[in-house]
Every structure is written in C-alpha cells, then in structure tokens.
Scaffold this motif. Structure first.
Motif, PDB file in Angstrom:
ATOM      1  N   LEU A   1     -14.142  -2.361   7.864  1.00 33.77           N
ATOM      2  CA  LEU A   1     -14.267  -0.927   7.672  1.00 33.77           C
ATOM      3  C   LEU A   1     -15.078  -0.653   6.416  1.00 33.77           C
ATOM      4  N   LEU A   2     -15.961   0.349   6.492  1.00 30.94           N
ATOM      5  CA  LEU A   2     -16.706   0.814   5.324  1.00 30.94           C
ATOM      6  C   LEU A   2     -16.428   2.299   5.214  1.00 30.94           C
ATOM      7  N   ILE A   3     -15.691   2.712   4.181  1.00 29.56           N
ATOM      8  CA  ILE A   3     -15.206   4.091   4.107  1.00 29.56           C
ATOM      9  C   ILE A   3     -14.993   4.500   2.653  1.00 29.56           C
ATOM     10  N   GLN A   4     -15.088   5.787   2.398  1.00 32.11           N
ATOM     11  CA  GLN A   4     -14.846   6.298   1.054  1.00 32.11           C
ATOM     12  C   GLN A   4     -13.361   6.615   0.892  1.00 32.11           C
ATOM     13  N   LEU A   5     -12.793   6.206  -0.217  1.00 33.26           N
ATOM     14  CA  LEU A   5     -11.390   6.520  -0.524  1.00 33.26           C
ATOM     15  C   LEU A   5     -11.315   7.929  -1.105  1.00 33.26           C
ATOM     16  N   ALA A   6     -11.604   8.887  -0.247  1.00 34.74           N
ATOM     17  CA  ALA A   6     -11.637  10.285  -0.672  1.00 34.74           C
ATOM     18  C   ALA A   6     -10.807  11.108   0.293  1.00 34.74           C
ATOM     19  N   GLN A   7     -10.173  12.145  -0.213  1.00 40.62           N
ATOM     20  CA  GLN A   7      -9.382  13.015   0.635  1.00 40.62           C
ATOM     21  C   GLN A   7     -10.270  13.619   1.717  1.00 40.62           C
ATOM     22  N   GLY A   8      -9.802  13.553   2.945  1.00 41.45           N
ATOM     23  CA  GLY A   8     -10.574  14.060   4.061  1.00 41.45           C
ATOM     24  C   GLY A   8     -11.420  13.016   4.737  1.00 41.45           C
ATOM     25  N   SER A   9     -11.577  11.843   4.114  1.00 42.33           N
ATOM     26  CA  SER A   9     -12.342  10.763   4.727  1.00 42.33           C
ATOM     27  C   SER A   9     -11.439   9.703   5.328  1.00 42.33           C
ATOM     28  N   ILE A  10     -10.240   9.565   4.794  1.00 42.55           N
ATOM     29  CA  ILE A  10      -9.319   8.526   5.234  1.00 42.55           C
ATOM     30  C   ILE A  10      -7.898   9.019   4.978  1.00 42.55           C
ATOM     31  N   ILE A  11      -6.938   8.500   5.707  1.00 42.28           N
ATOM     32  CA  ILE A  11      -5.571   8.979   5.511  1.00 42.28           C
ATOM     33  C   ILE A  11      -5.124   8.717   4.068  1.00 42.28           C
ATOM     34  N   ASP A  12      -4.309   9.625   3.558  1.00 42.02           N
ATOM     35  CA  ASP A  12      -3.958   9.597   2.139  1.00 42.02           C
ATOM     36  C   ASP A  12      -3.227   8.330   1.710  1.00 42.02           C
ATOM     37  N   GLY A  13      -2.478   7.725   2.632  1.00 42.95           N
ATOM     38  CA  GLY A  13      -1.760   6.504   2.270  1.00 42.95           C
ATOM     39  C   GLY A  13      -2.690   5.413   1.785  1.00 42.95           C
ATOM     40  N   TRP A  14      -3.864   5.335   2.376  1.00 43.58           N
ATOM     41  CA  TRP A  14      -4.849   4.350   1.932  1.00 43.58           C
ATOM     42  C   TRP A  14      -5.376   4.688   0.547  1.00 43.58           C
ATOM     43  N   ARG A  15      -5.679   5.952   0.320  1.00 42.30           N
ATOM     44  CA  ARG A  15      -6.194   6.357  -0.996  1.00 42.30           C
ATOM     45  C   ARG A  15      -5.239   5.940  -2.108  1.00 42.30           C
ATOM     46  N   TYR A  16      -3.973   6.230  -1.921  1.00 34.88           N
ATOM     47  CA  TYR A  16      -2.992   5.969  -2.974  1.00 34.88           C
ATOM     48  C   TYR A  16      -2.620   4.492  -3.079  1.00 34.88           C
ATOM     49  N   ALA A  17      -2.616   3.790  -1.947  1.00 38.00           N
ATOM     50  CA  ALA A  17      -2.201   2.383  -1.969  1.00 38.00           C
ATOM     51  C   ALA A  17      -3.261   1.472  -2.568  1.00 38.00           C
ATOM     52  N   LEU A  18      -4.531   1.780  -2.340  1.00 30.70           N
ATOM     53  CA  LEU A  18      -5.594   0.847  -2.730  1.00 30.70           C
ATOM     54  C   LEU A  18      -6.274   1.193  -4.051  1.00 30.70           C
ATOM     55  N   THR A  19      -6.144   2.429  -4.503  1.00 31.62           N
ATOM     56  CA  THR A  19      -6.704   2.772  -5.814  1.00 31.62           C
ATOM     57  C   THR A  19      -6.033   1.927  -6.899  1.00 31.62           C
ATOM     58  N   GLY A  20      -6.830   1.299  -7.734  1.00 29.00           N
ATOM     59  CA  GLY A  20      -6.303   0.445  -8.799  1.00 29.00           C
ATOM     60  C   GLY A  20      -6.224  -1.025  -8.434  1.00 29.00           C
ATOM     61  N   LYS A  21      -6.410  -1.348  -7.162  1.00 30.87           N
ATOM     62  CA  LYS A  21      -6.409  -2.751  -6.739  1.00 30.87           C
ATOM     63  C   LYS A  21      -7.796  -3.366  -6.976  1.00 30.87           C
ATOM     64  N   LYS A  22      -7.859  -4.672  -6.989  1.00 33.09           N
ATOM     65  CA  LYS A  22      -9.114  -5.366  -7.255  1.00 33.09           C
ATOM     66  C   LYS A  22      -9.730  -5.927  -5.972  1.00 33.09           C
ATOM     67  N   VAL A  23     -11.044  -5.966  -5.956  1.00 31.93           N
ATOM     68  CA  VAL A  23     -11.746  -6.598  -4.844  1.00 31.93           C
ATOM     69  C   VAL A  23     -11.292  -8.060  -4.748  1.00 31.93           C
ATOM     70  N   GLY A  24     -11.062  -8.509  -3.535  1.00 34.99           N
ATOM     71  CA  GLY A  24     -10.527  -9.851  -3.319  1.00 34.99           C
ATOM     72  C   GLY A  24      -9.030  -9.856  -3.093  1.00 34.99           C
ATOM     73  N   SER A  25      -8.414  -8.673  -3.159  1.00 33.90           N
ATOM     74  CA  SER A  25      -6.964  -8.568  -2.979  1.00 33.90           C
ATOM     75  C   SER A  25      -6.594  -8.322  -1.521  1.00 33.90           C
ATOM     76  N   ARG A  26      -5.443  -8.871  -1.138  1.00 35.61           N
ATOM     77  CA  ARG A  26      -4.789  -8.505   0.124  1.00 35.61           C
ATOM     78  C   ARG A  26      -3.595  -7.640  -0.235  1.00 35.61           C
ATOM     79  N   VAL A  27      -3.551  -6.453   0.371  1.00 37.11           N
ATOM     80  CA  VAL A  27      -2.508  -5.484   0.050  1.00 37.11           C
ATOM     81  C   VAL A  27      -1.725  -5.162   1.318  1.00 37.11           C
ATOM     82  N   LEU A  28      -0.401  -5.228   1.213  1.00 39.37           N
ATOM     83  CA  LEU A  28       0.522  -4.874   2.283  1.00 39.37           C
ATOM     84  C   LEU A  28       1.188  -3.558   1.899  1.00 39.37           C
ATOM     85  N   PHE A  29       1.172  -2.579   2.796  1.00 38.48           N
ATOM     86  CA  PHE A  29       1.787  -1.298   2.425  1.00 38.48           C
ATOM     87  C   PHE A  29       2.276  -0.549   3.662  1.00 38.48           C
ATOM     88  N   SER A  30       3.264   0.312   3.438  1.00 41.77           N
ATOM     89  CA  SER A  30       3.789   1.145   4.518  1.00 41.77           C
ATOM     90  C   SER A  30       3.523   2.608   4.192  1.00 41.77           C
TER      91      SER A  30
END
Length: 334
Positions: A125-154
């Motif tokens: 996926l290639l997408i902007q972490l911006a409100q209105g572009s992707i569901i909010d759970g992704w914006r909040y879960a992935l902001t602050g994480k580093k490239v190369g990370s695997r993130v598990l979230f509900s």
C-alpha cells in the motif's frame, strides 16, 4: 485490474498532471476496480488512548515482509486502540501526514476472518497518513513508528469504519479489526531522489540541479529551439524497481515552460507530495516515467502533442502549444 485497498477512506483527491491547475481531482477508485469506504466512514472522533492490549498472537509468517497468520481474538477487545511493535525498525520515524509504503493484513477480531491483505497482491500500500485518506486507526497506530517496523494493532469501530461498517468487506459496524503492518518506507515534503548523478552533456537540453536536500532543483533552459520529441533522461539514477505503465507513483516535481523558464507547477512550492496513476496523466509523463527506476530524478521535456497541445488547463498560466520541462523525483511506486 489492481484491487484497491479497503483501508482507504476516500480517494486521495490530489490533482493529477492531466488536470494541472484546473482544480479537478483524481478518482483512483475508478482505476482500482473495487469498492472503498465512503467519506462518511472517516471518523471525526477525538484521538484514542493507545494501550498495549489485548492483542491476538501472530502464529505464522513472523518475519518482516512475509504474510503473517494471526490468531482469532480471545475475549473482548479493547475499546481503545491497542498497539504493539512486534519488530522494531531502525529507519525514519513516521509522522502524521507522511506517505507510507507498507504491506499489511487485516482481519476481524471475533472471527479471525481475513478481509484484506497486500501480500497476496504482491504490492504494498502507498497512502498518506492523513485524515480522510485512510482510516483513523492507522493514522494513530503508525505515527511515531520507524521504517522497518512490524506493528500489530486492533481498531475498534470508532477509529475504523464506524457504525456503518463496510458491507463489501464483510465488516459489521460492531467489528473490531486487527491489523499487521510492515512499514517499508516513509516520505514527506523533504524527500528527494537517491542515487548516482548522471552526466548532463547535451548542451541542447535543460540542466537540472542534483541537490538532494528536499529543496527544488534548478532547471536551466538553453537558448536553443525546443526538441519536438519527448525527452526523458536520468539526472540521478536510482536503484529501485522499474516503473510500469500502469503503476501509481509518488513524486516530487517542478515544472517550467521552455520559452520563459517560468515555473507553473511544483510540489516543492505547495509543500505537498503527489501520488497518481500513470494512466491518469498527460502522455508525456506516462511515457517519460515508464521504465525509469524508483529513487531517480528524471528530466522530462514534453512537446505539445504529448502535453496539453492547444487546450491548456484553465488558470494554469500556460499558453497554447507550450513545451513543458519537468524535474521529477520518483520516490515510490505501487
């Protein structure tokens, strides 16, 4: 035809080159062939509290970049956003409004049913972490994480698809969703090409600056007659994947008119990257970028017949039959 990710809340709404300056928005859903949640599915809720769990276990495909299998949720899910970094990357820190490139899998908490994944499509996926572009759970879960990370979230409905759910994906308005995301890249307005400088030895062609500091490169137009055929030459040659004619690309670019050298369009001036399908742009862009490598900076000189011809977009400042000159940094593709 490529299936569009179910994660996208609404089309990105970015102006394509084909509509440069006319205020028209791209409609990526038409090119994708699958439904996506409507704008109303985008949450207007306040930011969630980030908690550690509960979260189901990843039971297979545990390496970064490989398709995972995830156990069904046990018991009641959190009503907040549960987030766990399973693999810690060491790359760039992701910020809100960055574009990210990520492989992911999504499933329903209660049933364990996988409703979407990019691994089988073999296209992140290639997408902007911006409100209105992707569901909010992704914006909040992935902001602050580093490239190369695997993130598990509900993601509970409040920060997912809301009480309406997503019937086409089999998601009810009461469903909590579980995601695994492998963050492969992050890009923002300071991103530039990365590669090897290529000699610009043709005195009859424009010279493009090779700075990679995120600032707009210079474009020096020679005092010669403009070429009548398309020019698409490397300025900086990257080492990424080759761009195909049907790919979506994320770019930085600057466009000037050959006759005057005047800038008429630029992502640098807007402070905003642009993402679009090569099927939705003027022929000169589509032909010029096809076959080029991700990470590259490309000089593209577009004659009128492959640009806007005698019908330039309203309010663009372009005259009829203008020869257009672009510096294009290809940051990523999908």
């Amino acid at each position: 035809m490529r299936r569009r990710s179910l994660l996208i809340a609404v089309p990105a709404g970015l102006v394509t080159l084909a509509g440069c300056g006319d205020g028209k928005k791209s409609d990526s859903s038409k090119a994708s062939g699958s439904a996506s949640p409507s704008a109303q599915a985008t949450s207007a809720a306040p930011p969630p509290k980030i908690v550690d769990g509960p979260l189901p276990a990843i039971t297979g495909g545990t390496a970064f970049g490989t398709k995972p299998t995830v156990a069904k949720g046990s018991g009641a899910p959190s009503k907040e956003l549960a987030v766990k970094t399973v693999i810690a990357g060491s790359g760039k820190t992701v910020a809100e409004n960055d574009y990210i490139q990520a492989h992911y899998l999504g499933q329903v908490w209660d049933t364990g049913k996988v409703f979407d994944n990019s691994y089988d499509r073999k296209t992140p996926l290639l997408i902007q972490l911006a409100q209105g572009s992707i569901i909010d759970g992704w914006r909040y879960a992935l902001t602050g994480k580093k490239v190369g990370s695997r993130v598990l979230f509900s993601v509970p409905p409040t920060w997912g698809y809301g009480t309406s759910g997503n019937s086409q994906a089999g998601i009810k308005g009461t469903d909590t969703l579980v995601f695994v995301a492998d963050i492969q890249g992050a890009f923002n307005a300071t991103s530039s090409a990365k590669g090897t400088d290529v000699a610009q030895s043709d005195a009859k062609l424009p010279k493009v600056g090779t700075n990679t500091d995120g600032k707009a490169p210079s474009i020096d137009i020679p005092k010669t007659t403009a070429p009548t055929k398309l020019v698409a030459d490397y300025v900086i040659e990257g080492s990424g994947e080759v761009v195909g004619a049907k790919d979506t690309v994320l770019v930085q670019y600057k466009g000037v008119v050959w006759d005057s050298g005047k800038e008429f369009d630029s992502t640098y001036s807007r402070g905003q990257l642009q993402s679009f399908s090569l099927q939705q742009v003027v022929k000169g862009w589509a032909q010029g970028l096809t076959g080029k490598k991700v990470g590259s900076r490309v000089l593209v000189v577009i004659p009128p017949k492959l640009g806007y011809g005698d019908n330039p977009p309203p309010n663009s400042g372009l005259k009829k039959d203008s020869v257009l000159v672009f510096s294009v940094d290809i940051l990523a593709k999908m």
